[in-house]
Write a protein that holds these residues in place. Sequence first.
Motif, mmCIF file in Angstrom:
data_model
loop_
_atom_site.group_PDB
_atom_site.id
_atom_site.type_symbol
_atom_site.label_atom_id
_atom_site.label_comp_id
_atom_site.label_asym_id
_atom_site.label_seq_id
_atom_site.Cartn_x
_atom_site.Cartn_y
_atom_site.Cartn_z
ATOM 1 N N LEU A 136 0.830 -1.208 0.000
ATOM 2 C CA LEU A 136 0.000 0.000 0.000
ATOM 3 C C LEU A 136 0.865 1.259 0.000
ATOM 4 C CD1 LEU A 136 -2.841 -1.039 2.472
ATOM 5 C CD2 LEU A 136 -3.153 -0.310 0.100
ATOM 6 N N GLY A 137 2.047 1.175 0.657
ATOM 7 C CA GLY A 137 2.944 2.336 0.689
ATOM 8 C C GLY A 137 3.398 2.715 -0.712
ATOM 9 N N ASP A 138 3.814 1.706 -1.486
ATOM 10 C CA ASP A 138 4.258 1.987 -2.861
ATOM 11 C C ASP A 138 3.103 2.499 -3.707
ATOM 12 O OD1 ASP A 138 6.808 1.283 -2.309
ATOM 13 O OD2 ASP A 138 6.686 -0.744 -3.164
ATOM 14 N N LEU A 139 1.905 1.931 -3.466
ATOM 15 C CA LEU A 139 0.741 2.368 -4.242
ATOM 16 C C LEU A 139 0.443 3.845 -3.940
ATOM 17 C CD1 LEU A 139 -1.330 1.107 -6.234
ATOM 18 C CD2 LEU A 139 -2.901 0.936 -4.314
ATOM 19 N N ALA A 140 0.534 4.209 -2.647
ATOM 20 C CA ALA A 140 0.295 5.609 -2.258
ATOM 21 C C ALA A 140 1.267 6.522 -2.995
ATOM 22 C CB ALA A 140 0.447 5.758 -0.751
ATOM 23 N N ARG A 141 2.537 6.156 -3.002
ATOM 24 C CA ARG A 141 3.534 6.989 -3.709
ATOM 25 C C ARG A 141 3.191 7.099 -5.194
ATOM 26 N NH1 ARG A 141 6.818 5.496 0.654
ATOM 27 N NH2 ARG A 141 6.885 3.321 0.041
ATOM 28 N N ALA A 142 2.754 5.985 -5.778
ATOM 29 C CA ALA A 142 2.454 5.982 -7.218
ATOM 30 C C ALA A 142 1.291 6.921 -7.557
ATOM 31 C CB ALA A 142 2.123 4.559 -7.673
ATOM 32 N N ILE A 143 0.325 7.065 -6.627
ATOM 33 C CA ILE A 143 -0.828 7.934 -6.928
ATOM 34 C C ILE A 143 -0.646 9.335 -6.348
ATOM 35 C CG2 ILE A 143 -2.433 5.983 -7.125
ATOM 36 C CD1 ILE A 143 -3.508 6.662 -4.346
ATOM 37 N N GLY A 144 0.521 9.591 -5.783
ATOM 38 C CA GLY A 144 0.806 10.945 -5.288
ATOM 39 C C GLY A 144 0.129 11.280 -3.982
ATOM 40 N N VAL A 145 -0.088 10.249 -3.140
ATOM 41 C CA VAL A 145 -0.717 10.456 -1.836
ATOM 42 C C VAL A 145 0.316 10.159 -0.755
ATOM 43 C CG1 VAL A 145 -2.390 9.375 -0.256
ATOM 44 C CG2 VAL A 145 -3.117 10.055 -2.541
ATOM 45 N N GLU A 146 0.284 10.901 0.332
ATOM 46 C CA GLU A 146 1.182 10.657 1.460
ATOM 47 C C GLU A 146 0.952 9.227 1.974
ATOM 48 O OE1 GLU A 146 4.036 11.132 3.892
ATOM 49 O OE2 GLU A 146 3.482 12.875 2.659
ATOM 50 N N PRO A 147 1.996 8.345 1.963
ATOM 51 C CA PRO A 147 1.766 6.944 2.373
ATOM 52 C C PRO A 147 1.140 6.813 3.762
ATOM 53 C CG PRO A 147 3.903 7.144 1.314
ATOM 54 C CD PRO A 147 3.367 8.538 1.449
ATOM 55 N N ALA A 148 1.601 7.651 4.720
ATOM 56 C CA ALA A 148 1.064 7.527 6.088
ATOM 57 C C ALA A 148 -0.452 7.786 6.090
ATOM 58 C CB ALA A 148 1.769 8.511 7.010
#
Length: 369
Positions: free
Chosen positions: A230-242
């Motif tokens: 999910l962390g990598d996915l967050a980065r890919a969509i431009g959302v803060e992973p936390a």
Amino acid sequence: MVRGAQVVGRILGGVVTGKRLVGIGTAWATAFCKAVVVDRSVPLWLSSPLESLVLDDDGRVVGVRVRRDGAEVRIDARRGVMLAGGGFEANTAWRKEYHGIEGAPSGNPGNLGHPIAVAQDTGAALELMDDAWWGASLAAPPGGGPAFIVGERSMPYSLMVDSRGKRFANESESYVDLGHRMLENDGGTGPYWLITDARFTRRYFRTFAMDPRAMKAMRAAGIVLESRTLGDLARAIGVEPAALLETVERFNGYARSGVDGEFGRGNSAYDRYYGDPTVHPNPNLGPLLKGTFTAYRVVLGDLGTKGGVVTDADGRALREDGSVIEGLYASGNTSASVMGRTYPGPGSTIAPAAVFGLRAARDMARQVR
Ligand SMILES: Cc1cc2nc3c(=O)[nH]c(=O)nc-3n(C[C@H](O)[C@H](O)[C@H](O)COP(=O)(O)OP(=O)(O)OC[C@H]3O[C@@H](n4cnc5c(N)ncnc54)[C@H](O)[C@@H]3O)c2cc1C
């Protein structure tokens, strides 16, 4: 199983006998064409857009002017004119003026709202121009259109977040209500993301995934993104992973208890209709735990606009003061929706179009001119 076998049998029968069988909306329009054009020999002119209305000295609508083969043609109407030219979903200038966004419509690209403008010029009152049959759609890949999604966003093992990685609504609610929540959240600008885990991909039917070429185009355009974490996915969509991880953790707690403490997903019969009854304790909630995780880019789409001409129970166009414009009728999305700002259930647009179209036709038939 029996019904399924009947449908397959009928389709195969059609292939063998060379009949071109059609279903759902096409079947309805085909039956209509047969009744009017074939059985009653009423002329049907395609590519003949309405230009203006013809009025008599008393302000009564007595005909129309249309453009046909490059020339203006006048058609006289003894009993009345019905405007049924759809809404204005494809008119980006009007969309910006009335909705604040250009829109991502799934409806007819020829619906520019000209019949509504013509009625307004004749004095008709308009209502609900700021509203639409909103909904969540997958963003359009280059050369393609947005894909309206209904059941997909309601299934377990999925949630929707805004550009900050936060949930903002009950993902399972009706598409019109969800659209209203998107507008309230950020004016509908997005982007939004439907986040799903591996079980969602494996178990559930996704209308937009039926065409592998469309999926390929959406992957290439960054509309569908996959990642093992999910962390990598967050980065890919431009959302803060936390932020995304916190949203998912909280959502997973709701899935385990069966109670969506924030938005009540799964509380209504409508939500549960589009759920998975084999998932407990809540058929709309399943925790997002297993990769590969997928993010689908979602935009504020629509099935057409709700705003248009105010009419009475016989489909007659009304002025601001409630008086009737003699000879002018409107139906379908050219008229302001009888459903107001709500979505009562499937058929909320086609059924009123048919009912008020019929009532208007009966009223016209009663006119003696
Ligand atoms: C993907 C999708 C799924 C849907 N599913 C449902 C559903 O399940 N149930 C339901 O009730 N509704 C559904 N809808 C909504 C429904 O299809 C529309 O609300 C309905 O078709 C509107 O009918 P209408 O006659 O007002 O306009 P339309 O069906 O859009 O027809 C308008 C016609 O007028 C023509 N026109 C436009 N301008 C002019 C002009 N100036 N002169 C002459 N002709 C003109 C257009 O070319 C078009 O042919 C769905 C819509 C979409 C896009």
